[in-house]
Design a protein around this motif. Structure first.
Motif, PDB file in Angstrom:
ATOM      1  N   MET A   9       0.847  -1.195   0.000  1.00 15.20           N
ATOM      2  CA  MET A   9       0.000   0.000   0.000  1.00 15.20           C
ATOM      3  C   MET A   9       0.885   1.249   0.000  1.00 15.20           C
ATOM      4  O   MET A   9       1.822   1.338   0.788  1.00 15.20           O
ATOM      5  N   HIS A  12     -11.031   4.499   0.834  1.00 15.07           N
ATOM      6  CA  HIS A  12     -11.143   4.132  -0.570  1.00 15.07           C
ATOM      7  C   HIS A  12     -10.154   4.891  -1.441  1.00 15.07           C
ATOM      8  O   HIS A  12      -9.979   4.564  -2.615  1.00 15.07           O
ATOM      9  N   GLN A  50      -4.085   3.664  -2.288  1.00 15.37           N
ATOM     10  CA  GLN A  50      -3.712   3.013  -3.534  1.00 15.37           C
ATOM     11  C   GLN A  50      -2.727   1.864  -3.290  1.00 15.37           C
ATOM     12  O   GLN A  50      -1.830   1.986  -2.455  1.00 15.37           O
ATOM     13  N   PRO A  51      -2.891   0.773  -4.032  1.00 16.44           N
ATOM     14  CA  PRO A  51      -1.944  -0.337  -3.902  1.00 16.44           C
ATOM     15  C   PRO A  51      -0.674  -0.068  -4.695  1.00 16.44           C
ATOM     16  O   PRO A  51      -0.686   0.706  -5.660  1.00 16.44           O
ATOM     17  N   ALA A  53      -0.189  -7.221  -5.831  1.00 15.06           N
ATOM     18  CA  ALA A  53      -1.249  -8.214  -5.655  1.00 15.06           C
ATOM     19  C   ALA A  53      -1.051  -9.380  -6.607  1.00 15.06           C
ATOM     20  O   ALA A  53      -1.222 -10.551  -6.231  1.00 15.06           O
ATOM     21  N   PHE A  98      -9.162  -3.255   2.363  1.00 20.38           N
ATOM     22  CA  PHE A  98      -8.242  -2.840   1.296  1.00 20.38           C
ATOM     23  C   PHE A  98      -7.723  -4.059   0.542  1.00 20.38           C
ATOM     24  O   PHE A  98      -7.698  -4.086  -0.706  1.00 20.38           O
ATOM     25  N   ARG A 148     -10.462  -5.554  -1.572  1.00 16.99           N
ATOM     26  CA  ARG A 148     -10.846  -4.683  -2.681  1.00 16.99           C
ATOM     27  C   ARG A 148      -9.835  -4.749  -3.815  1.00 16.99           C
ATOM     28  O   ARG A 148     -10.188  -4.667  -4.988  1.00 16.99           O
ATOM     29  N   HIS A 149      -8.540  -4.899  -3.482  1.00 17.12           N
ATOM     30  CA  HIS A 149      -7.493  -4.892  -4.508  1.00 17.12           C
ATOM     31  C   HIS A 149      -6.940  -6.283  -4.806  1.00 17.12           C
ATOM     32  O   HIS A 149      -5.867  -6.421  -5.410  1.00 17.12           O
TER      33      HIS A 149
END
Length: 343
Positions: free
Chosen positions: A155, A175, A178-179, A184, A216, A219-220
């Motif tokens: 992150m 939200h 940002q990754p 991922a 998080f 979501r990613h």
């Protein structure tokens, strides 16, 4: 005679505990009651490490779609920790009683006979509705695992500078986080190629943000894993808990708990990850598969207060790779054989 620095810290720690007890008393007077928030734990087929926290928190508003509305970071720190609470943990029908620490954190190792993979347990406090949480059971045949830092590794946070840390932790909508590009995909590839791989997200971040981190990661599309975070605030002998000690202690614990597992250690060059992983690789070479250090981009390094020195570790027996994002690290890990090449 002036007080010693240690005496001043001890006094401040006591003051903090009194403040939390006052907040707890006020919250209970308003009719609010404690609840347990469970965090993903881990274990073997013979025991599990149960993680969670006992808090008194006001209910959060949801939108018509069921999502939390505009979750700012400060909400994670608004809840009241309930110190020394007695918590009931139910594992496969068997109830265990454990105690939270002074900050309301639950960290207990309990006997259990569970099958490998993700398993569900429940926790409750003061007769509250049982809260479900999960633990990842590492099979006896597993020989590979992943330990990854979070801040500026998966992150983008620029955490070390105080004002930016405060903005990211307390003001920024979750939200908007940002990754790091490609991380991922890299971690998912590792877990796919090594079935049964435990993933441990080891960070100096506070337990307060664990629910935010869970959302998080989901979501990613990061692989699910266990969080090992820390409790901010003064201790009996220092103003703030040492993040470096926290990481070093948990790495040593993992080496002791899983003596036959080799870990891929993932971090960045913005804090102390290189030095921590270097020492761990020297002390426990049999427990390190490789080290992957993400190099911060120039702008990120400025925001994070600079980079630490990372040498090439050419004399090390442990494969050591660096790259600016997940894609670069993935390519270099392929060259070491940690990840199979697509070619």
């Amino acid at each position: 005679m002036p007080r010693s620095p240690r005496a001043k810290v001890l006094w401040f720690a006591r003051l903090e505990r009194r403040f939390h007890r006052w907040r707890e008393k006020r919250a209970r007077a308003r009719g609010l009651r404690p609840a347990v928030t469970g965090f993903p734990g881990y274990g073997t087929e013979e025991w599990i490490r149960v993680l969670g926290r006992v808090l008194i928190a006001p209910p959060l508003k949801r939108t018509s779609t069921g999502e939390f509305a505009s979750l700012r970071g400060w909400r994670s720190f608004a809840a009241v920790p309930v110190g020394m609470a007695r918590v009931s943990v139910v594992i496969d029908g068997v109830t265990h009683e454990v105690s939270a620490d002074r900050g309301g954190v639950i960290d207990a190792r309990l006997p259990a006979t569970l099958a490998p993979g993700w398993q569900t347990i429940t926790m409750s406090v003061e007769g509250s509705q049982p809260a479900e949480t999960r633990v990842f059971i590492v099979g006896s045949d597993v020989r590979f695992g992943v330990v990854s830092d979070i801040d500026d590794t998966v992150m983008v946070t620029a955490l070390p500078r105080p004002l930016l840390a405060a903005w990211n932790s307390f003001v920024l909508d979750e939200h908007a986080r940002q990754p790091v590009p490609g991380m991922a995909v890299m971690l998912e590839r590792l877990t796919r190629e090594h079935p049964g791989t435990p993933v441990i997200y080891l960070s100096t971040g506070a337990w307060n943000v664990a629910p935010t981190l869970t959302r998080f990661m989901r979501r990613h599309l990061f692989p699910a894993g266990s969080f090992l975070l820390t409790d901010w605030g003064p201790t009996h002998d220092r103003w703030f808990r040492s993040g470096r000690d926290h990481k070093e202690q948990n790495l040593r614990r993992l080496a002791s708990e899983f003596p036959r597992v080799k870990w891929l250690l993932v971090g960045d060059d913005g804090q102390h990850d290189d030095a921590i992983y270097t020492q761990f690789a020297i002390d426990h070479p049999q427990n390190v598969a490789a080290v992957a250090i993400r190099r911060l981009l120039p702008a990120e390094a400025v925001l994070a207060g600079g980079r630490t020195v990372v040498d090439d570790h050419s004399a090390s027996e442990v494969p050591w790779v660096t790259g600016s994002d997940g894609a670069a690290l993935l390519d270099r890990l392929e060259s070491t054989g940690v990840i199979a090449s697509d070619a």
